[in-house]
Design a protein around this motif. Structure first.
Motif, PDB file in Angstrom:
ATOM      1  N   LEU A   1      50.606  75.810 -22.381  1.00  0.00           N
ATOM      2  CA  LEU A   1      50.561  74.352 -22.421  1.00  0.00           C
ATOM      3  C   LEU A   1      50.131  73.867 -21.047  1.00  0.00           C
ATOM      4  CD1 LEU A   1      51.207  71.797 -24.141  1.00  0.00           C
ATOM      5  CD2 LEU A   1      53.419  71.767 -22.993  1.00  0.00           C
ATOM      6  N   ALA A   2      48.987  73.203 -20.984  1.00  0.00           N
ATOM      7  CA  ALA A   2      48.482  72.677 -19.721  1.00  0.00           C
ATOM      8  C   ALA A   2      49.162  71.344 -19.430  1.00  0.00           C
ATOM      9  CB  ALA A   2      46.973  72.491 -19.788  1.00  0.00           C
ATOM     10  N   VAL A   3      49.907  71.283 -18.324  1.00  0.00           N
ATOM     11  CA  VAL A   3      50.634  70.059 -17.965  1.00  0.00           C
ATOM     12  C   VAL A   3      49.662  69.127 -17.256  1.00  0.00           C
ATOM     13  CG1 VAL A   3      52.551  69.101 -16.654  1.00  0.00           C
ATOM     14  CG2 VAL A   3      52.809  71.295 -17.830  1.00  0.00           C
ATOM     15  N   SER A   4      49.327  68.036 -17.950  1.00  0.00           N
ATOM     16  CA  SER A   4      48.249  67.162 -17.476  1.00  0.00           C
ATOM     17  C   SER A   4      48.740  65.841 -16.927  1.00  0.00           C
ATOM     18  CB  SER A   4      47.264  66.909 -18.625  1.00  0.00           C
ATOM     19  OG  SER A   4      47.930  66.507 -19.805  1.00  0.00           O
ATOM     20  N   LYS A   5      50.054  65.724 -16.666  1.00  0.00           N
ATOM     21  CA  LYS A   5      50.549  64.471 -16.077  1.00  0.00           C
ATOM     22  C   LYS A   5      49.863  64.252 -14.727  1.00  0.00           C
ATOM     23  CE  LYS A   5      54.577  66.506 -13.765  1.00  0.00           C
ATOM     24  NZ  LYS A   5      56.034  66.468 -13.605  1.00  0.00           N
ATOM     25  N   THR A   6      49.542  63.026 -14.451  1.00  0.00           N
ATOM     26  CA  THR A   6      48.825  62.538 -13.257  1.00  0.00           C
ATOM     27  C   THR A   6      47.340  62.920 -13.255  1.00  0.00           C
ATOM     28  OG1 THR A   6      49.128  64.358 -11.646  1.00  0.00           O
ATOM     29  CG2 THR A   6      50.958  62.777 -11.906  1.00  0.00           C
TER      30      THR A   6
ATOM     31  N   ASP B   1      37.453  68.426 -19.059  1.00  0.00           N
ATOM     32  CA  ASP B   1      36.887  69.637 -18.465  1.00  0.00           C
ATOM     33  C   ASP B   1      37.686  70.871 -18.890  1.00  0.00           C
ATOM     34  OD1 ASP B   1      34.912  68.215 -17.174  1.00  0.00           O
ATOM     35  OD2 ASP B   1      35.968  68.139 -15.248  1.00  0.00           O
ATOM     36  N   MET B   2      39.007  70.750 -18.876  1.00  0.00           N
ATOM     37  CA  MET B   2      39.863  71.866 -19.284  1.00  0.00           C
ATOM     38  C   MET B   2      39.665  72.169 -20.773  1.00  0.00           C
ATOM     39  SD  MET B   2      42.114  73.930 -17.810  1.00  0.00           S
ATOM     40  CE  MET B   2      42.645  72.970 -16.374  1.00  0.00           C
ATOM     41  N   ALA B   3      39.489  71.128 -21.562  1.00  0.00           N
ATOM     42  CA  ALA B   3      39.265  71.325 -22.993  1.00  0.00           C
ATOM     43  C   ALA B   3      37.944  72.048 -23.246  1.00  0.00           C
ATOM     44  CB  ALA B   3      39.291  69.980 -23.719  1.00  0.00           C
ATOM     45  N   ARG B   4      36.931  71.712 -22.471  1.00  0.00           N
ATOM     46  CA  ARG B   4      35.642  72.387 -22.633  1.00  0.00           C
ATOM     47  C   ARG B   4      35.737  73.866 -22.270  1.00  0.00           C
ATOM     48  NH1 ARG B   4      33.510  67.161 -21.380  1.00  0.00           N
ATOM     49  NH2 ARG B   4      33.835  67.436 -19.153  1.00  0.00           N
ATOM     50  N   ALA B   5      36.705  74.197 -21.414  1.00  0.00           N
ATOM     51  CA  ALA B   5      36.913  75.594 -21.046  1.00  0.00           C
ATOM     52  C   ALA B   5      37.737  76.347 -22.095  1.00  0.00           C
ATOM     53  CB  ALA B   5      37.599  75.677 -19.688  1.00  0.00           C
ATOM     54  N   GLY B   6      38.197  75.629 -23.127  1.00  0.00           N
ATOM     55  CA  GLY B   6      38.895  76.278 -24.222  1.00  0.00           C
ATOM     56  C   GLY B   6      40.356  75.930 -24.393  1.00  0.00           C
ATOM     57  N   GLN B   7      40.940  75.146 -23.474  1.00  0.00           N
ATOM     58  CA  GLN B   7      42.350  74.777 -23.593  1.00  0.00           C
ATOM     59  C   GLN B   7      42.510  73.650 -24.603  1.00  0.00           C
ATOM     60  OE1 GLN B   7      45.028  76.167 -22.473  1.00  0.00           O
ATOM     61  NE2 GLN B   7      46.439  74.608 -23.201  1.00  0.00           N
ATOM     62  N   ARG B   8      43.470  73.780 -25.519  1.00  0.00           N
ATOM     63  CA  ARG B   8      43.623  72.784 -26.576  1.00  0.00           C
ATOM     64  C   ARG B   8      44.912  71.988 -26.497  1.00  0.00           C
ATOM     65  NH1 ARG B   8      39.067  71.959 -27.158  1.00  0.00           N
ATOM     66  NH2 ARG B   8      39.542  70.678 -28.991  1.00  0.00           N
TER      67      ARG B   8
ATOM     68  N   GLY C   1      38.591  62.208 -29.912  1.00  0.00           N
ATOM     69  CA  GLY C   1      37.530  62.921 -30.609  1.00  0.00           C
ATOM     70  C   GLY C   1      37.491  64.415 -30.350  1.00  0.00           C
ATOM     71  N   LEU C   2      38.256  64.896 -29.374  1.00  0.00           N
ATOM     72  CA  LEU C   2      38.237  66.320 -29.043  1.00  0.00           C
ATOM     73  C   LEU C   2      39.237  67.129 -29.869  1.00  0.00           C
ATOM     74  CD1 LEU C   2      37.941  66.226 -25.136  1.00  0.00           C
ATOM     75  CD2 LEU C   2      36.124  66.368 -26.866  1.00  0.00           C
ATOM     76  N   GLY C   3      40.089  66.456 -30.636  1.00  0.00           N
ATOM     77  CA  GLY C   3      41.042  67.163 -31.479  1.00  0.00           C
ATOM     78  C   GLY C   3      42.083  67.953 -30.712  1.00  0.00           C
ATOM     79  N   LEU C   4      42.572  67.400 -29.608  1.00  0.00           N
ATOM     80  CA  LEU C   4      43.544  68.101 -28.774  1.00  0.00           C
ATOM     81  C   LEU C   4      44.956  67.957 -29.341  1.00  0.00           C
ATOM     82  CD1 LEU C   4      42.204  67.038 -25.253  1.00  0.00           C
ATOM     83  CD2 LEU C   4      41.608  69.067 -26.618  1.00  0.00           C
ATOM     84  N   GLU C   5      45.828  68.839 -28.891  1.00  0.00           N
ATOM     85  CA  GLU C   5      47.238  68.816 -29.288  1.00  0.00           C
ATOM     86  C   GLU C   5      48.042  68.294 -28.110  1.00  0.00           C
ATOM     87  OE1 GLU C   5      49.048  72.248 -31.558  1.00  0.00           O
ATOM     88  OE2 GLU C   5      50.110  72.474 -29.637  1.00  0.00           O
ATOM     89  N   TRP C   6      48.850  67.245 -28.356  1.00  0.00           N
ATOM     90  CA  TRP C   6      49.561  66.560 -27.285  1.00  0.00           C
ATOM     91  C   TRP C   6      51.067  66.770 -27.419  1.00  0.00           C
ATOM     92  CZ3 TRP C   6      46.848  64.633 -23.310  1.00  0.00           C
ATOM     93  CH2 TRP C   6      45.498  64.385 -23.514  1.00  0.00           C
TER      94      TRP C   6
ATOM     95  N   ALA D   1      48.985  75.361 -11.238  1.00  0.00           N
ATOM     96  CA  ALA D   1      48.248  76.627 -11.231  1.00  0.00           C
ATOM     97  C   ALA D   1      46.941  76.523 -12.007  1.00  0.00           C
ATOM     98  CB  ALA D   1      49.116  77.748 -11.817  1.00  0.00           C
ATOM     99  N   LEU D   2      46.824  75.513 -12.865  1.00  0.00           N
ATOM    100  CA  LEU D   2      45.588  75.292 -13.611  1.00  0.00           C
ATOM    101  C   LEU D   2      44.715  74.226 -12.970  1.00  0.00           C
ATOM    102  CD1 LEU D   2      46.828  75.217 -17.324  1.00  0.00           C
ATOM    103  CD2 LEU D   2      45.398  76.971 -16.280  1.00  0.00           C
ATOM    104  N   PHE D   3      45.333  73.087 -12.650  1.00  0.00           N
ATOM    105  CA  PHE D   3      44.584  71.924 -12.189  1.00  0.00           C
ATOM    106  C   PHE D   3      44.472  71.834 -10.669  1.00  0.00           C
ATOM    107  CE2 PHE D   3      46.049  70.443 -16.386  1.00  0.00           C
ATOM    108  CZ  PHE D   3      44.889  69.879 -16.896  1.00  0.00           C
ATOM    109  N   GLY D   4      45.278  72.605  -9.955  1.00  0.00           N
ATOM    110  CA  GLY D   4      45.329  72.470  -8.508  1.00  0.00           C
ATOM    111  C   GLY D   4      46.466  71.549  -8.110  1.00  0.00           C
ATOM    112  N   PRO D   5      46.603  71.228  -6.818  1.00  0.00           N
ATOM    113  CA  PRO D   5      47.704  70.373  -6.346  1.00  0.00           C
ATOM    114  C   PRO D   5      47.754  69.067  -7.117  1.00  0.00           C
ATOM    115  CG  PRO D   5      46.518  71.312  -4.493  1.00  0.00           C
ATOM    116  CD  PRO D   5      45.721  71.654  -5.718  1.00  0.00           C
ATOM    117  N   ARG D   6      48.965  68.613  -7.374  1.00  0.00           N
ATOM    118  CA  ARG D   6      49.175  67.438  -8.203  1.00  0.00           C
ATOM    119  C   ARG D   6      48.735  66.173  -7.494  1.00  0.00           C
ATOM    120  NH1 ARG D   6      54.932  67.435 -10.444  1.00  0.00           N
ATOM    121  NH2 ARG D   6      54.019  69.195 -11.556  1.00  0.00           N
ATOM    122  N   ALA D   7      48.119  65.283  -8.280  1.00  0.00           N
ATOM    123  CA  ALA D   7      47.725  63.973  -7.765  1.00  0.00           C
ATOM    124  C   ALA D   7      48.954  63.101  -7.607  1.00  0.00           C
ATOM    125  CB  ALA D   7      46.731  63.328  -8.740  1.00  0.00           C
TER     126      ALA D   7
END
Length: 221
Positions: free
Chosen positions: A19-24, A32-39, A58-63, A208-214
């Motif tokens: 699960l990619a933690v996308s807060k902030t 970009d992460m979705a295009r790399a295959g993360q859903r 439109g990307l059909g992601l799971e939240w 670890a996925l996105f880099g340092p948090r915003a």
């Protein structure tokens, strides 16, 4: 991530979901992460997540909602997210069940456990799991999937592993009554290897996925 694959390569171990933690993070970074295959993506705050969910519909992601949920925002969360991982009280079960639209699949739910009994952290006590599970299982618009925890961030990694092992034991006990459950969500960027070793089936990785948090955005969920 190869570290996740390596940590989970043991006979009989279920596949570990990332699960990619996308807060902030903004919608472009998530796309970009979705295009790399993360859903699957995890958000902490309902109000911060809503515009991103809408922009990327439109990307059909799971939240997944992985932050504390206030009851007064349960209606929004029940219909915007696919999963709520932080159910820790009966009032929240009732609110989510009431507001989940009939046009949507049942909302996937995890019970959050305060495994280290931290006064400052959300989550139910282990002895409350049974009653919450029964309430969730009785709600047609909800689907019990398992347990979630955030152990205390102590520097002593063996202590964290002990907390992960305790969670795995609670999960196994719950699975006796609810054999369909399949998700034990625990482990983050600095301790996901230990969590997988002790039985995690989902790990929540952000920096670890996105880099340092915003800088922190949004308001509490």
């Amino acid at each position: 991530m190869s570290l996740i694959e390596n940590a989970s390569r043991r006979p009989g171990r279920p596949t570990v979901r990332l699960l990619a933690v996308s807060k902030t993070r903004d919608a472009n970074a998530i796309a970009d992460m979705a295009r790399a295959g993360q859903r699957a993506f995890g958000e902490n705050y309902v109000q911060e997540a809503l515009p991103k969910i809408q922009a990327l519909r439109g990307l059909g992601l799971e939240w997944h909602l992985i932050g504390h949920l206030q009851s007064n925002k349960a209606a929004l969360a029940a219909n915007a997210f696919d999963w709520v991982q932080t159910v820790d009280r009966s009032k929240l079960v009732a609110a989510l069940a009431q507001h989940r639209a009939d046009t949507l699949p049942p909302l996937d739910v995890l019970i959050q456990v305060n495994i280290d009994d931290e006064a400052s952290k959300s989550g139910c006590h282990p002895q409350e799991i049974g009653a919450l599970a029964a309430a969730i299982a009785a709600a047609p618009r909800l689907r019990l999937r398992g347990l979630m925890a955030i152990p205390a961030p102590v520097p002593d990694m063996p202590r964290r592993r002990h907390a992960f092992a305790d969670m795995a034991a609670l999960f196994d006990t719950l699975a006796v009554q609810y054999p369909h459950i399949d998700t034990l969500s625990m482990g983050m960027s600095e301790d996901f290897v230990e969590a997988i070793t002790e039985g995690a089936t989902m790990v929540r990785i952000g920096s670890a996925l996105f880099g340092p948090r915003a800088p922190k955005q949004g308001t509490p969920a």
